[in-house]
Design a protein around this motif. Structure first.
Motif, PDB file in Angstrom:
ATOM      1  N   GLU A 159     -15.458   4.272  16.909  1.00  0.00           N
ATOM      2  CA  GLU A 159     -15.191   4.248  15.481  1.00  0.00           C
ATOM      3  C   GLU A 159     -16.115   3.263  14.771  1.00  0.00           C
ATOM      4  N   SER A 175     -17.749   1.100  19.889  1.00  0.00           N
ATOM      5  CA  SER A 175     -17.047   0.774  18.644  1.00  0.00           C
ATOM      6  C   SER A 175     -17.913  -0.153  17.816  1.00  0.00           C
ATOM      7  N   ASP A 214     -19.665   6.578  21.743  1.00  0.00           N
ATOM      8  CA  ASP A 214     -18.394   5.937  22.102  1.00  0.00           C
ATOM      9  C   ASP A 214     -18.364   4.418  22.016  1.00  0.00           C
ATOM     10  N   VAL A 236      -9.554  -1.538  16.054  1.00  0.00           N
ATOM     11  CA  VAL A 236     -10.720  -0.660  16.096  1.00  0.00           C
ATOM     12  C   VAL A 236     -10.601   0.267  17.293  1.00  0.00           C
ATOM     13  N   LYS A 237     -10.838   1.559  17.030  1.00  0.00           N
ATOM     14  CA  LYS A 237     -10.766   2.535  18.121  1.00  0.00           C
ATOM     15  C   LYS A 237     -12.123   2.700  18.782  1.00  0.00           C
ATOM     16  N   LYS A 238     -12.071   3.399  19.893  1.00  0.00           N
ATOM     17  CA  LYS A 238     -13.302   3.721  20.602  1.00  0.00           C
ATOM     18  C   LYS A 238     -14.142   4.659  19.738  1.00  0.00           C
ATOM     19  N   ILE A 277     -18.239  -3.382  21.953  1.00  0.00           N
ATOM     20  CA  ILE A 277     -18.027  -3.510  20.518  1.00  0.00           C
ATOM     21  C   ILE A 277     -19.268  -4.155  19.931  1.00  0.00           C
ATOM     22  N   TYR A 288      -6.922   1.445  21.482  1.00  0.00           N
ATOM     23  CA  TYR A 288      -7.710   0.534  20.665  1.00  0.00           C
ATOM     24  C   TYR A 288      -8.590  -0.347  21.536  1.00  0.00           C
ATOM     25  N   ALA A 305     -22.135   4.945  17.606  1.00  0.00           N
ATOM     26  CA  ALA A 305     -20.716   5.289  17.535  1.00  0.00           C
ATOM     27  C   ALA A 305     -20.469   6.630  18.214  1.00  0.00           C
TER      28      ALA A 305
END
Lengths: 328, 511
Positions: B296, B463, B461, B292-294, B432, B272, B458
């Motif tokens: 995503e 987020s 990669d 939140v994931k990478k 992010i 995450y 996204a």
């Protein structure tokens, strides 16, 4: 309002027609037009106006106003104002003169003077940002407090300075044909120009004045930027004070009264916006020149200072009116 | 509604006709032979991309611009508007997108501004009667707002309703609504639709300008499409569908509006990038947690007041949470200001682009370059060449339409302005990226461009967290959706296969 909107709409799509482009260029360079008009009029009326001596004279007279106005330009661009520059000028000239009187060290005196200006600037900036007081009020208060303090130090007496170096470095001296006060003006101009045009701090100053919220959202430490611009302003006001007291061979606590208004007028004439985000030091220089040549010319053709004051006021209003209101 | 339509077709009683209107702006044809007819009791949509001529046409109707040629006929009589007052006196009023309320005045004072009932004494306003009249007015339209509260204490949605009440108090015949729902929540939208329906039954005519095609189909009777300053078509809304409409507006066949990023929600990849743990803030957030994931795209939605804005401001260091922790890449962080957040690679693109995102009077270059200015400087000095090149590059990457990077941002269209705001933050790669209502107020084409940018990001990669109340948008781009309700995470959806709009809808209402 509709007219501005039309210009706006058109720029989106394509280039302006020539006529409109000239109109815009005219409006944004109104200060230059004003200067040319002033010079032409006085050059025509008074044969002495264009004499080299007179031009140097204007430069010398203008140096104090110019240096203060250059120093305050970043403050105005950051969306603030500094009403305390006249008082700072007096205070710094007092501390400089007192130090030189006591130690006979000119360099030490100058450092003390500039530090005085920097400190007052810091207080202005700190109170206006962290203290949350609008700079108009902070500096209005500071103007009174500093002026009063300068009066108290010597019970309103002047501080005489007998030091050849001090006189020649700032107020009286010449390098070749160039009076030192004009040299200091040039140095101040270059410094502020480089600061605003090429430095990161300069960009941040424009950003803070252009949109404080957006600047904050961009991660700019807005308080720091504002404090720095006040410190710079204080330092240059102090420099102006040093030059003035050096020219008079004495520091007086009542010098520089009302100078802040001339400095602000020069900056606004030069195209800066009181709302911030807009302006440059070239404009300020031209603005100062308009005010300076106007004063000089009116004296040459035999008017007294009251007429000067009146004409200056009218010119400022006319110039700002011609430049057109800016919709942001 | 069916009945009304028949009625309208039977007799051509137009309340307003604008015939063959032409308008040039210094060499640019803004309107060319545009005609527009409005019937009594009709809700008539005008659609088109930015620059199609919608606002110019409306400004002519409002008397703000003066037409070059053409006729305006109201109730069968030819009129000439020389100023906005003329149009106002003919019963035409507009509800402004940018609110025209005075924050320091109360709701009722705003509603009756300029038309205040006078007291018996000269120069004085009859305050009691204002309040009473406001209450009456609100009762008529089944609205419930305290008339004595100051407008500055209202949120944007409620202010918009007050704006509408202000126009209603003026007893206009024709009301122009420019993007009236842009800042409304779904609840408030429904209130607005109800008001519109009531206005219709009272015989008022409404010109409705909107980029949200869904709502045009929901409440409008008729639609006129403009493109490049010309009429494309005018049609009964029943004769057209959404896809047709977009094609008519853009003049192009639309292949597919969806850019759904195909991120694998791989359960093995449990890394995450951001973890938010039991965030509480005043009474507005009560223990909100999410991860939140990478790569995503997480969408966060909810009604106004559900806590969306608070989360965004806390993540960006603008507010400090009362309790709760935030972890970036597994490390606990404590942001004191946006500067700290940006240092961790967490960027926020604010909702209010004019007040929070842009320096309107500065050039595109200066706007774009600001976040990376330290990186393109030697010592304290900015490198002009690097600055120019970087800005030039980004203008190309983001396909910002402008003659030059020196152009002041305020002269750009809304879509291009938004691209500048986003472009500014993509000068560096964010870890992010948080976007707050990224497409609000944009036209169809710009919306889809901005969404594509988000999805591409996204894919590379980064987020992304999108705070949005536009359900179409959420369903189109999100991998995962969090629905907030009264300061808590009410529901969470994996958006694969796409979540049904109705389900999302009821979740937002807390059902």
């Amino acid at each position: 309002m509709a007219k501005e909107k039309i210009i706006e709409d058109t720029i989106i799509n394509q280039d302006l027609r020539k006529k409109d482009r000239i109109k815009i260029i005219f409006r944004s360079n109104i200060v230059f037009v004003a200067l040319v008009v002033v010079i032409a009029v006085f050059g025509f009326i008074s044969p002495n106006f264009f004499r080299f001596e007179n031009i140097l004279n204007i430069g010398r007279q203008l140096s104090i106003l110019s240096i203060m106005a250059f120093g305050m330009t970043p403050v105005i661009i950051s969306g603030n104002i500094d009403l305390s520059v006249g008082a700072t000028l007096a205070m710094a000239s007092m501390t400089t003169a007192l130090t030189i009187q006591a130690t006979d060290q000119v360099i030490l005196g100058v450092i003390v003077g500039l530090a005085t200006g920097a400190f007052i600037g810091f207080l202005n900036g700190f109170l206006s940002t962290k203290g949350g007081i609008p700079s108009f009020l902070t500096t209005l208060g500071m103007m009174g407090a500093v002026r009063g303090f300068a009066m108290i130090i010597t019970s309103t007496l002047a501080v005489q300075v007998y030091n050849q170096k001090y006189w020649s470095w700032f107020g009286d001296g010449k390098i070749g044909f160039l009076p030192t006060s004009i040299m200091w003006t040039i140095i101040a101009f270059v410094f502020i120009h480089v600061l605003l045009r090429y430095s990161t701090l300069g960009r941040y100053i424009y950003a803070v004045g252009g949109n404080l919220r957006a600047a904050n959202f961009t991660g700019i430490k807005t308080d720091k930027v504002v404090i720095w611009s006040f410190v710079i302003c204080g330092i240059f006001s102090a420099l102006a004070g040093i030059i003035l007291s050096s020219r008079m061979h004495a520091a007086r606590p009542n010098i520089g009264e009302g100078y802040e208004l001339n400095a602000i007028a020069a900056i606004i004439l030069g195209g800066a916006s009181l709302f911030g985000g807009k302006g440059n030091v070239i404009g300020t220089l031209l603005g100062a020149l308009v005010i300076g040549t106007l004063g000089n010319g009116l004296i040459l053709i035999g008017f007294d200072t009251y007429v000067q004051t009146m004409v200056r006021g009218i010119v400022i209003i006319a110039a700002v009116l011609f430049a057109g209101r800016e919709k942001v | 509604m069916q009945e009304l339509k028949i009625n309208n077709d039977a007799e051509d009683n137009y309340i307003l006709e604008m015939l063959n209107i032409n308008k040039n702006f210094i060499g640019v044809k803004a309107l060319e032979d545009v005609s527009f007819r409005l019937k009594k009791g009709e809700v008539h949509a005008i659609v088109g991309e930015n620059g199609a001529g919608k606002s110019t046409l409306m400004k002519i109707l409002m008397g703000v611009y003066i037409k070059d040629s053409g006729d305006i006929i109201i109730d069968g009589k030819k009129v000439e508007f020389k100023s906005a007052i003329d149009a106002y006196n003919m019963g035409i009023s507009m509800i402004f997108q940018e609110l025209s309320l005075i924050p320091q005045l109360t709701v009722s004072q705003n509603i009756f501004l300029r038309i205040e009932p006078r007291s018996k004494l000269p120069f004085f306003v009859n305050e009691n009667s204002i309040t009473k009249k406001s209450l009456e007015l609100m009762k008529n339209y089944k609205i419930n707002i305290n008339p004595d509260i100051k407008v500055e204490n209202l949120n944007r949605g409620t202010s918009q309703i007050v704006e509408i009440l202000k126009v209603l108090a003026q007893k206009s015949k024709i009301i122009i609504m420019d993007e009236p729902t842009a800042s409304l929540t779904r609840e408030e939208e429904l209130i607005l639709y109800n008001i519109i329906k009531m206005l219709k039954t009272k015989g008022m005519s409404i010109i409705f300008i909107s980029h949200r095609l869904k709502e045009i189909f929901e409440i409008c009777d008729y639609v006129t499409v403009l493109r490049d300053g010309k009429n494309v078509t005018s049609k009964n809304i029943a004769e057209i569908n959404e896809k047709n409409l977009i094609e008519l507006m853009t003049g192009k066949k639309i292949e597919c509006l969806h850019h759904k990023a195909v991120t694998t929600l791989d359960s093995k990849d449990e890394k995450y990038v951001l973890e938010v743990n039991k965030l509480s803030f005043k009474s507005r957030l009560m223990g909100v947690s999410f991860k939140v994931k990478k790569g995503e795209i997480l969408a966060v939605t909810g009604l106004m007041g559900s806590g969306k804005t608070e989360i965004a401001t806390i993540l960006f260091g603008l507010n400090k949470p009362d309790t709760g922790d935030i972890f970036v890449n597994g490390r606990k962080v404590d942001f004191k200001n946006p500067f700290d957040a940006i240092k961790e690679g967490l960027f926020l693109i604010p909702e209010d682009r004019k007040n929070e995102g842009l320096f309107l009077s500065h050039s595109i270059e200066h706007n774009l370059i600001l976040p990376i200015i330290k990186k393109i400087s030697r010592g304290s000095f900015v490198s002009d060449i690097k600055s120019k090149n970087k800005a030039q590059e980004q203008v190309k990457n983001m396909s910002i339409k402008t003659p030059s990077i020196k152009q002041e941002v305020r002269y750009l269209s809304g879509g291009n302005q938004q691209k500048v705001v986003i472009g500014k933050w993509l000068m560096e790669r964010p870890t992010i990226l948080i976007l707050d209502e990224p497409t609000v107020g944009l036209d169809v084409k710009s919306k889809s461009e901005v969404r594509k940018i988000i999805c591409d990001l996204a894919k590379s990669d980064c987020s992304v967290i999108v705070f949005s109340s536009d359900l179409d948008e959420i369903i189109e781009i999100a991998d995962r959706i969090i629905v907030l309700y009264k300061g808590t995470v009410f529901k969470e959806f994996i958006n694969f296969p796409a979540v049904k709009e109705e389900i999302l809808h009821s979740a937002i209402q807390g059902i």
